[in-house]
Design a protein around this motif. Sequence first.
Motif, PDB file in Angstrom:
ATOM      1  N   ASN A 144       0.775  -1.243   0.000  1.00 28.18           N
ATOM      2  CA  ASN A 144       0.000   0.000   0.000  1.00 28.18           C
ATOM      3  C   ASN A 144       0.807   1.295   0.000  1.00 28.18           C
ATOM      4  O   ASN A 144       0.249   2.363   0.199  1.00 28.18           O
ATOM      5  CB  ASN A 144      -0.937   0.004   1.226  1.00 28.18           C
ATOM      6  CG  ASN A 144      -2.338   0.363   0.805  1.00 28.18           C
ATOM      7  OD1 ASN A 144      -2.707   0.136  -0.352  1.00 28.18           O
ATOM      8  ND2 ASN A 144      -3.103   0.938   1.684  1.00 28.18           N
ATOM      9  N   VAL A 145       2.119   1.214  -0.199  1.00 27.87           N
ATOM     10  CA  VAL A 145       2.917   2.448  -0.180  1.00 27.87           C
ATOM     11  C   VAL A 145       2.890   3.168  -1.527  1.00 27.87           C
ATOM     12  O   VAL A 145       3.344   4.312  -1.634  1.00 27.87           O
ATOM     13  CB  VAL A 145       4.381   2.182   0.240  1.00 27.87           C
ATOM     14  CG1 VAL A 145       4.472   1.766   1.697  1.00 27.87           C
ATOM     15  CG2 VAL A 145       5.046   1.141  -0.651  1.00 27.87           C
ATOM     16  N   GLY A 146       2.388   2.472  -2.575  1.00 27.78           N
ATOM     17  CA  GLY A 146       2.250   3.131  -3.874  1.00 27.78           C
ATOM     18  C   GLY A 146       3.158   2.579  -4.966  1.00 27.78           C
ATOM     19  O   GLY A 146       3.425   3.258  -5.962  1.00 27.78           O
ATOM     20  N   ALA A 201      17.961  -7.408  -9.871  1.00 28.61           N
ATOM     21  CA  ALA A 201      17.923  -5.949 -10.049  1.00 28.61           C
ATOM     22  C   ALA A 201      19.287  -5.306 -10.349  1.00 28.61           C
ATOM     23  O   ALA A 201      20.310  -5.725  -9.802  1.00 28.61           O
ATOM     24  CB  ALA A 201      17.343  -5.311  -8.789  1.00 28.61           C
ATOM     25  N   ASP A 202      19.274  -4.327 -11.237  1.00 32.03           N
ATOM     26  CA  ASP A 202      20.442  -3.456 -11.432  1.00 32.03           C
ATOM     27  C   ASP A 202      20.320  -2.223 -10.544  1.00 32.03           C
ATOM     28  O   ASP A 202      21.317  -1.609 -10.170  1.00 32.03           O
ATOM     29  CB  ASP A 202      20.525  -2.998 -12.893  1.00 32.03           C
ATOM     30  CG  ASP A 202      20.836  -4.161 -13.813  1.00 32.03           C
ATOM     31  OD1 ASP A 202      21.914  -4.743 -13.658  1.00 32.03           O
ATOM     32  OD2 ASP A 202      19.984  -4.494 -14.670  1.00 32.03           O
ATOM     33  N   VAL A 203      19.084  -1.836 -10.287  1.00 31.03           N
ATOM     34  CA  VAL A 203      18.806  -0.722  -9.370  1.00 31.03           C
ATOM     35  C   VAL A 203      17.555  -1.118  -8.568  1.00 31.03           C
ATOM     36  O   VAL A 203      16.626  -1.715  -9.109  1.00 31.03           O
ATOM     37  CB  VAL A 203      18.498   0.598 -10.133  1.00 31.03           C
ATOM     38  CG1 VAL A 203      18.229   1.730  -9.151  1.00 31.03           C
ATOM     39  CG2 VAL A 203      19.619   0.965 -11.089  1.00 31.03           C
ATOM     40  N   ILE A 204      17.562  -0.796  -7.285  1.00 29.09           N
ATOM     41  CA  ILE A 204      16.373  -1.079  -6.470  1.00 29.09           C
ATOM     42  C   ILE A 204      15.692   0.245  -6.112  1.00 29.09           C
ATOM     43  O   ILE A 204      16.350   1.190  -5.661  1.00 29.09           O
ATOM     44  CB  ILE A 204      16.759  -1.829  -5.179  1.00 29.09           C
ATOM     45  CG1 ILE A 204      17.291  -3.232  -5.534  1.00 29.09           C
ATOM     46  CG2 ILE A 204      15.572  -1.940  -4.221  1.00 29.09           C
ATOM     47  CD1 ILE A 204      17.919  -3.970  -4.373  1.00 29.09           C
ATOM     48  N   LEU A 205      14.391   0.287  -6.363  1.00 31.41           N
ATOM     49  CA  LEU A 205      13.603   1.422  -5.870  1.00 31.41           C
ATOM     50  C   LEU A 205      12.877   0.930  -4.628  1.00 31.41           C
ATOM     51  O   LEU A 205      11.952   0.114  -4.725  1.00 31.41           O
ATOM     52  CB  LEU A 205      12.591   1.884  -6.918  1.00 31.41           C
ATOM     53  CG  LEU A 205      13.148   2.382  -8.256  1.00 31.41           C
ATOM     54  CD1 LEU A 205      12.005   2.905  -9.138  1.00 31.41           C
ATOM     55  CD2 LEU A 205      14.183   3.474  -8.048  1.00 31.41           C
ATOM     56  N   PHE A 206      13.328   1.358  -3.484  1.00 29.41           N
ATOM     57  CA  PHE A 206      12.666   0.964  -2.247  1.00 29.41           C
ATOM     58  C   PHE A 206      11.648   2.048  -1.901  1.00 29.41           C
ATOM     59  O   PHE A 206      12.020   3.182  -1.597  1.00 29.41           O
ATOM     60  CB  PHE A 206      13.700   0.778  -1.131  1.00 29.41           C
ATOM     61  CG  PHE A 206      13.065   0.487   0.198  1.00 29.41           C
ATOM     62  CD1 PHE A 206      12.210  -0.586   0.350  1.00 29.41           C
ATOM     63  CD2 PHE A 206      13.318   1.291   1.300  1.00 29.41           C
ATOM     64  CE1 PHE A 206      11.609  -0.857   1.578  1.00 29.41           C
ATOM     65  CE2 PHE A 206      12.713   1.029   2.526  1.00 29.41           C
ATOM     66  CZ  PHE A 206      11.860  -0.049   2.666  1.00 29.41           C
ATOM     67  N   VAL A 207      10.371   1.670  -2.016  1.00 30.62           N
ATOM     68  CA  VAL A 207       9.321   2.669  -1.806  1.00 30.62           C
ATOM     69  C   VAL A 207       8.802   2.593  -0.380  1.00 30.62           C
ATOM     70  O   VAL A 207       8.477   1.519   0.126  1.00 30.62           O
ATOM     71  CB  VAL A 207       8.139   2.450  -2.790  1.00 30.62           C
ATOM     72  CG1 VAL A 207       7.147   3.609  -2.692  1.00 30.62           C
ATOM     73  CG2 VAL A 207       8.635   2.294  -4.220  1.00 30.62           C
ATOM     74  N   ILE A 250      10.435   8.334  -0.805  1.00 31.54           N
ATOM     75  CA  ILE A 250       9.399   8.644   0.188  1.00 31.54           C
ATOM     76  C   ILE A 250       8.198   9.162  -0.591  1.00 31.54           C
ATOM     77  O   ILE A 250       8.216  10.266  -1.141  1.00 31.54           O
ATOM     78  CB  ILE A 250       9.890   9.682   1.210  1.00 31.54           C
ATOM     79  CG1 ILE A 250      11.156   9.153   1.909  1.00 31.54           C
ATOM     80  CG2 ILE A 250       8.789   9.987   2.229  1.00 31.54           C
ATOM     81  CD1 ILE A 250      11.778  10.108   2.900  1.00 31.54           C
ATOM     82  N   ASN A 251       7.168   8.308  -0.679  1.00 30.40           N
ATOM     83  CA  ASN A 251       6.014   8.617  -1.529  1.00 30.40           C
ATOM     84  C   ASN A 251       4.909   9.329  -0.738  1.00 30.40           C
ATOM     85  O   ASN A 251       4.924   9.367   0.479  1.00 30.40           O
ATOM     86  CB  ASN A 251       5.487   7.301  -2.126  1.00 30.40           C
ATOM     87  CG  ASN A 251       4.438   7.539  -3.196  1.00 30.40           C
ATOM     88  OD1 ASN A 251       4.425   8.585  -3.854  1.00 30.40           O
ATOM     89  ND2 ASN A 251       3.545   6.576  -3.378  1.00 30.40           N
ATOM     90  N   LYS A 252       3.956   9.878  -1.491  1.00 34.86           N
ATOM     91  CA  LYS A 252       2.758  10.555  -0.950  1.00 34.86           C
ATOM     92  C   LYS A 252       3.113  11.876  -0.269  1.00 34.86           C
ATOM     93  O   LYS A 252       2.471  12.260   0.716  1.00 34.86           O
ATOM     94  CB  LYS A 252       1.965   9.634   0.000  1.00 34.86           C
ATOM     95  CG  LYS A 252       1.630   8.276  -0.631  1.00 34.86           C
ATOM     96  CD  LYS A 252       0.709   7.435   0.199  1.00 34.86           C
ATOM     97  CE  LYS A 252       0.568   6.035  -0.385  1.00 34.86           C
ATOM     98  NZ  LYS A 252      -0.213   5.102   0.393  1.00 34.86           N
ATOM     99  N   ILE A 253       4.139  12.563  -0.795  1.00 31.09           N
ATOM    100  CA  ILE A 253       4.532  13.825  -0.156  1.00 31.09           C
ATOM    101  C   ILE A 253       3.473  14.907  -0.347  1.00 31.09           C
ATOM    102  O   ILE A 253       3.523  15.946   0.300  1.00 31.09           O
ATOM    103  CB  ILE A 253       5.901  14.348  -0.662  1.00 31.09           C
ATOM    104  CG1 ILE A 253       5.888  14.530  -2.185  1.00 31.09           C
ATOM    105  CG2 ILE A 253       7.042  13.459  -0.210  1.00 31.09           C
ATOM    106  CD1 ILE A 253       7.006  15.415  -2.670  1.00 31.09           C
ATOM    107  N   ASP A 254       2.481  14.632  -1.219  1.00 31.19           N
ATOM    108  CA  ASP A 254       1.359  15.576  -1.335  1.00 31.19           C
ATOM    109  C   ASP A 254       0.556  15.614  -0.045  1.00 31.19           C
ATOM    110  O   ASP A 254      -0.249  16.516   0.152  1.00 31.19           O
ATOM    111  CB  ASP A 254       0.443  15.164  -2.511  1.00 31.19           C
ATOM    112  CG  ASP A 254       0.020  13.701  -2.424  1.00 31.19           C
ATOM    113  OD1 ASP A 254       0.909  12.821  -2.515  1.00 31.19           O
ATOM    114  OD2 ASP A 254      -1.177  13.434  -2.236  1.00 31.19           O
TER     115      ASP A 254
END
Length: 295
Positions: A18-20, A88-94, A121-125
């Motif tokens: 649920n983090v997006g 992974a070559d790059v990890i996006l940790f959300v 860091i998601n949902k900064i809105d």
Amino acid sequence: MAETSHKAGFVSIVGKPNVGKSTLMNALVGEKLSIITSKAQTTRHRIMGILNGDDFQVVYSDTPGIIKPQYALHESMMSFVRTSLEDADVILFVTDIYEKHDEDDVIKRLQHAEVPILLLINKIDQTTEEELHEKVAYWEEKMQPTEILPISALHGFGLEHLFARLLHYLPAHPPYFPKDELTDKPERFFVSEMIREKIFLNYKKEIPYSCEVVVEEFKEEEDIIRIRAEISVERRSQKGIVIGNKGEALKRVGTQARIDMEAFFQKKIFLDLYVRVNENWRTDQKLLRRFGYSE
Ligand SMILES: Nc1nc2c(ncn2[C@@H]2O[C@H](COP(=O)(O)OP(=O)(O)OP(=O)(O)O)[C@@H](O)[C@H]2O)c(=O)[nH]1
């Protein structure tokens, strides 16, 4: 274009439920490949979304939210996360601004990663600058990722910068997939996901988690696609709920899914939905394999 100037790689999108993550992948790819609902554990598979440019190919993987497995379905969902991290070559940790600070299990998994980790860091809105600073400081100390980037996947904030940083870390490599490919999943997969999304939206409590969808028939004709899909539930009582009074609930799911399918395939859709009781499918290895929960 010289082959060596081409960048390509696998980018795994991981994090708690649920983090997006799905919202982010769809925004980065520019297509709705992953279903999104406000309920946790919507995504059950690893779904690849491919973004192609003249001199790059980014192969994103959206993965199920990381949880402590409680039954065989969860084990399988977590194995999708593990393989996605290995590739992974790059990890996006959300993470998001609401996530409670109890992520040690996730952090342990990432500690051994030898590839760049961009912590988003998601949902900064939905936060204040002060709260955001606190979050950044927390994550800097807790995890020391390669970079921390505040974003809003839903509103598109910070995504251009994120993409630029991603490209920076992507290795020089020829494309892994043909340049016109958008995903690794077949059409049938998206059909079942569209139905599953409507189940998540229309039913409460345990029902969405007890349903699985299998497309039994997908027949493309000149001006129409005929689809027959079966919804598995775990118990007889759930079958009644899914069908609803005079079949109204199931009809609503079918109508909503059909509208999405017609937009996705740009063709008229005939959708036939059935409900079947497959007792305890979430713990039945044979059924889980039939439903695609093995790699
Ligand atoms: N306000 C706000 N909401 C967001 C943002 N990004 C995602 N959401 C919402 O967060 C909820 C969960 O989004 P998903 O993309 O399904 O999350 P997920 O991490 O893929 O979830 P799982 O499938 O459980 O792993 C949805 O209701 C989204 O609309 C954002 O930037 N801002």
